[in-house]
Design a protein around this motif. Structure first.
Motif, short mmCIF file in Angstrom:
data_model
loop_
_atom_site.label_atom_id
_atom_site.label_comp_id
_atom_site.label_asym_id
_atom_site.label_seq_id
_atom_site.Cartn_x
_atom_site.Cartn_y
_atom_site.Cartn_z
N LEU A 94 0.81 -1.22 0.00
CA LEU A 94 0.00 0.00 0.00
C LEU A 94 0.85 1.27 0.00
CD1 LEU A 94 -2.99 -0.65 2.44
CD2 LEU A 94 -3.04 -0.54 -0.04
N GLU A 95 2.09 1.17 -0.42
CA GLU A 95 2.94 2.37 -0.38
C GLU A 95 2.39 3.49 -1.24
OE1 GLU A 95 4.95 -0.61 -3.25
OE2 GLU A 95 3.73 -0.62 -1.42
N GLY A 96 1.64 3.16 -2.29
CA GLY A 96 1.08 4.19 -3.15
C GLY A 96 -0.21 4.79 -2.65
N ALA A 97 -0.72 4.27 -1.52
CA ALA A 97 -2.00 4.75 -0.99
C ALA A 97 -1.83 5.56 0.29
CB ALA A 97 -2.93 3.57 -0.72
N ALA A 98 -0.61 5.93 0.65
CA ALA A 98 -0.36 6.58 1.94
C ALA A 98 -1.17 7.85 2.13
CB ALA A 98 1.13 6.89 2.09
N GLY A 99 -1.38 8.62 1.06
CA GLY A 99 -2.09 9.89 1.19
C GLY A 99 -3.59 9.79 1.07
N ARG A 100 -4.10 8.61 0.76
CA ARG A 100 -5.55 8.46 0.61
C ARG A 100 -6.25 8.45 1.97
NH1 ARG A 100 -6.87 3.46 -3.17
NH2 ARG A 100 -8.97 4.12 -2.54
N VAL A 101 -7.53 8.84 1.96
CA VAL A 101 -8.33 8.75 3.19
C VAL A 101 -8.65 7.28 3.44
CG1 VAL A 101 -10.52 9.37 4.27
CG2 VAL A 101 -9.30 11.04 2.85
N PHE A 102 -8.43 6.83 4.66
CA PHE A 102 -8.63 5.43 4.99
C PHE A 102 -10.03 4.95 4.61
CE2 PHE A 102 -10.04 2.26 8.15
CZ PHE A 102 -9.15 1.24 7.84
N ALA A 103 -11.04 5.79 4.87
CA ALA A 103 -12.42 5.40 4.60
C ALA A 103 -12.70 5.20 3.12
CB ALA A 103 -13.39 6.44 5.16
N SER A 104 -11.82 5.69 2.24
CA SER A 104 -12.05 5.55 0.80
C SER A 104 -11.52 4.23 0.26
CB SER A 104 -11.37 6.72 0.05
OG SER A 104 -9.95 6.57 0.05
N LEU A 105 -10.82 3.45 1.08
CA LEU A 105 -10.23 2.21 0.61
C LEU A 105 -11.29 1.12 0.45
CD1 LEU A 105 -7.06 1.99 2.90
CD2 LEU A 105 -7.24 2.99 0.62
N SER A 106 -10.98 0.16 -0.39
CA SER A 106 -11.83 -1.02 -0.50
C SER A 106 -11.66 -1.87 0.76
CB SER A 106 -11.44 -1.85 -1.72
OG SER A 106 -10.15 -2.42 -1.53
N GLY A 107 -12.52 -2.88 0.92
CA GLY A 107 -12.44 -3.73 2.10
C GLY A 107 -11.09 -4.41 2.23
N GLY A 108 -10.58 -4.95 1.11
CA GLY A 108 -9.29 -5.60 1.16
C GLY A 108 -8.16 -4.64 1.46
N GLU A 109 -8.24 -3.43 0.90
CA GLU A 109 -7.21 -2.43 1.17
C GLU A 109 -7.24 -1.99 2.63
OE1 GLU A 109 -6.82 -0.16 -3.14
OE2 GLU A 109 -8.48 0.34 -1.80
N ARG A 110 -8.44 -1.86 3.20
CA ARG A 110 -8.54 -1.48 4.61
C ARG A 110 -7.87 -2.52 5.50
NH1 ARG A 110 -14.25 1.30 6.25
NH2 ARG A 110 -14.53 2.62 4.43
N GLN A 111 -8.14 -3.80 5.22
CA GLN A 111 -7.53 -4.84 6.03
C GLN A 111 -6.00 -4.84 5.88
OE1 GLN A 111 -9.80 -5.25 8.12
NE2 GLN A 111 -9.98 -7.49 8.14
N ARG A 112 -5.52 -4.55 4.68
CA ARG A 112 -4.07 -4.44 4.49
C ARG A 112 -3.51 -3.26 5.29
NH1 ARG A 112 -1.28 -6.87 0.31
NH2 ARG A 112 -2.49 -8.34 -0.94
N ALA A 113 -4.24 -2.14 5.29
CA ALA A 113 -3.78 -0.97 6.03
C ALA A 113 -3.77 -1.25 7.53
CB ALA A 113 -4.67 0.24 5.72
N LEU A 114 -4.78 -1.94 8.03
CA LEU A 114 -4.82 -2.29 9.44
C LEU A 114 -3.71 -3.26 9.80
CD1 LEU A 114 -8.68 -2.62 9.86
CD2 LEU A 114 -7.23 -0.83 10.81
N LEU A 115 -3.41 -4.16 8.88
CA LEU A 115 -2.28 -5.07 9.09
C LEU A 115 -0.98 -4.29 9.10
CD1 LEU A 115 -1.21 -7.92 9.45
CD2 LEU A 115 -1.27 -8.19 6.96
N ALA A 116 -0.86 -3.28 8.23
CA ALA A 116 0.34 -2.43 8.23
C ALA A 116 0.49 -1.71 9.56
CB ALA A 116 0.27 -1.43 7.08
N ARG A 117 -0.62 -1.22 10.11
CA ARG A 117 -0.55 -0.57 11.42
C ARG A 117 -0.01 -1.53 12.47
NH1 ARG A 117 -5.83 0.80 14.91
NH2 ARG A 117 -5.80 -1.48 14.85
N ALA A 118 -0.49 -2.78 12.43
CA ALA A 118 -0.01 -3.79 13.38
C ALA A 118 1.47 -4.07 13.17
CB ALA A 118 -0.84 -5.07 13.23
N LEU A 119 1.92 -4.11 11.91
CA LEU A 119 3.33 -4.37 11.64
C LEU A 119 4.21 -3.20 12.10
CD1 LEU A 119 3.16 -6.02 8.11
CD2 LEU A 119 3.32 -7.12 10.36
N ALA A 120 3.69 -1.98 11.93
CA ALA A 120 4.44 -0.80 12.38
C ALA A 120 4.61 -0.81 13.90
CB ALA A 120 3.73 0.47 11.94
#
Length: 261
Positions: free
Chosen positions: A124-150
């Motif tokens: 998701l490196e190309g989606a860093a500036g997007r609003v989280f709520a605008s992501l698809s369901g799969g992208e949201r789960q990836r972003a939440l997983l990224a938060r956990a990895l961070a």
């Protein structure tokens, strides 16, 4: 976990749970709806205090330490993330660094690097500036997983990670999680996913552990029938060769022919 129990409004939700999770393993929690999977996970990440027993990581009881210290040991991707409030993807993933920051919560250059690395790891490196709520369901789960990895914890907890995702997104996330090498505990609905991706499986029913072990040994036809009311068999997957769980409705007696029909 030793003697873990949860009682809510005088109703026992979990009772006498005794479990040991192997470091570095991918452990699945499976069972019918209401069996206690999410309740057990909530005890692990300090969202629900047990009524009895203890949850330990190493020698440390997670409920006898500070929330900040616990946040350095366990990260979670929960079903109800509550983060649809205008945050960017970058801001949301950066929240994973909070347990490691001082009282004033300022981000360091190292924090920024870890957040970027986490986004890259989930694609998701190309989606860093997007609003989280605008992501698809799969992208949201990836972003939440990224938060956990961070968050950089040795333990990762996942509560229905693949819920409401299309088939491709489900498999991509499970492949990603399996390759992380973290001690992972995941509540899963799909028994075939549990069989294909987990090293160890814990079956729950009515708030108690009914079986534990390698998935292929735990998901016996008798257990699957007793817990889920379906027939099952484990066969090689025709495309991957991995063990594959197939299910069918229970057998029913042929309907009697109506003599007047």
């Amino acid at each position: 976990m030793t003697g873990l129990g949860v009682t809510i409004d005088a109703a026992p939700i979990l009772s006498g749970v005794e479990l040991e999770i192997a470091p570095g393993s991918f452990t699945g929690l499976a069972g019918p709806n209401g069996s206690g999977k999410s309740t057990l996970l909530r005890c692990l990440y300090r969202a629900l205090r047990p009524s009895s027993g203890a949850v330990r990581i190493g020698d440390e009881d997670v409920w006898r330490t500070s929330a900040r210290r616990a946040g350095r040991r366990t990260a979670v991707v929960a079903q109800d993330h509550g983060l649809d409030h205008g945050f960017s993807v970058l801001e949301m993933v950066a929240m994973g660094r909070i347990p490691h920051q001082g009282a004033f919560g300022s981000d360091s250059a190292a924090d920024h690097d870890l957040v970027r690395t986490a986004l890259e790891r989930v694609g998701l490196e190309g989606a860093a500036g997007r609003v989280f709520a605008s992501l698809s369901g799969g992208e949201r789960q990836r972003a939440l997983l990224a938060r956990a990895l961070a968050q950089q914890t040795p333990v990762l907890l996942l509560d229905e990670l693949t819920n409401h995702l299309d088939l491709g997104a489900q498999l991509e996330l499970l492949e990603l999680v399996r390759d992380l090498g973290l001690t992972t505990v995941a509540a899963l609905h799909d028994l075939d996913h549990a069989l294909a991706y987990c090293d160890h499986l814990i079956l729950l029913a009515d708030g108690a552990v009914v079986a534990t072990g390698p998935p292929a040994e735990t998901l016996t036809p008798d257990r699957v029938a007793a817990l889920f009311g379906v027939r099952s068999a484990i066969v090689p997957h025709p495309l991957t060769g991995r063990p594959h769980l197939v299910t069918a409705p229970p057998e029913t007696a042929p309907a009697e022919r109506d003599p007047l029909g």
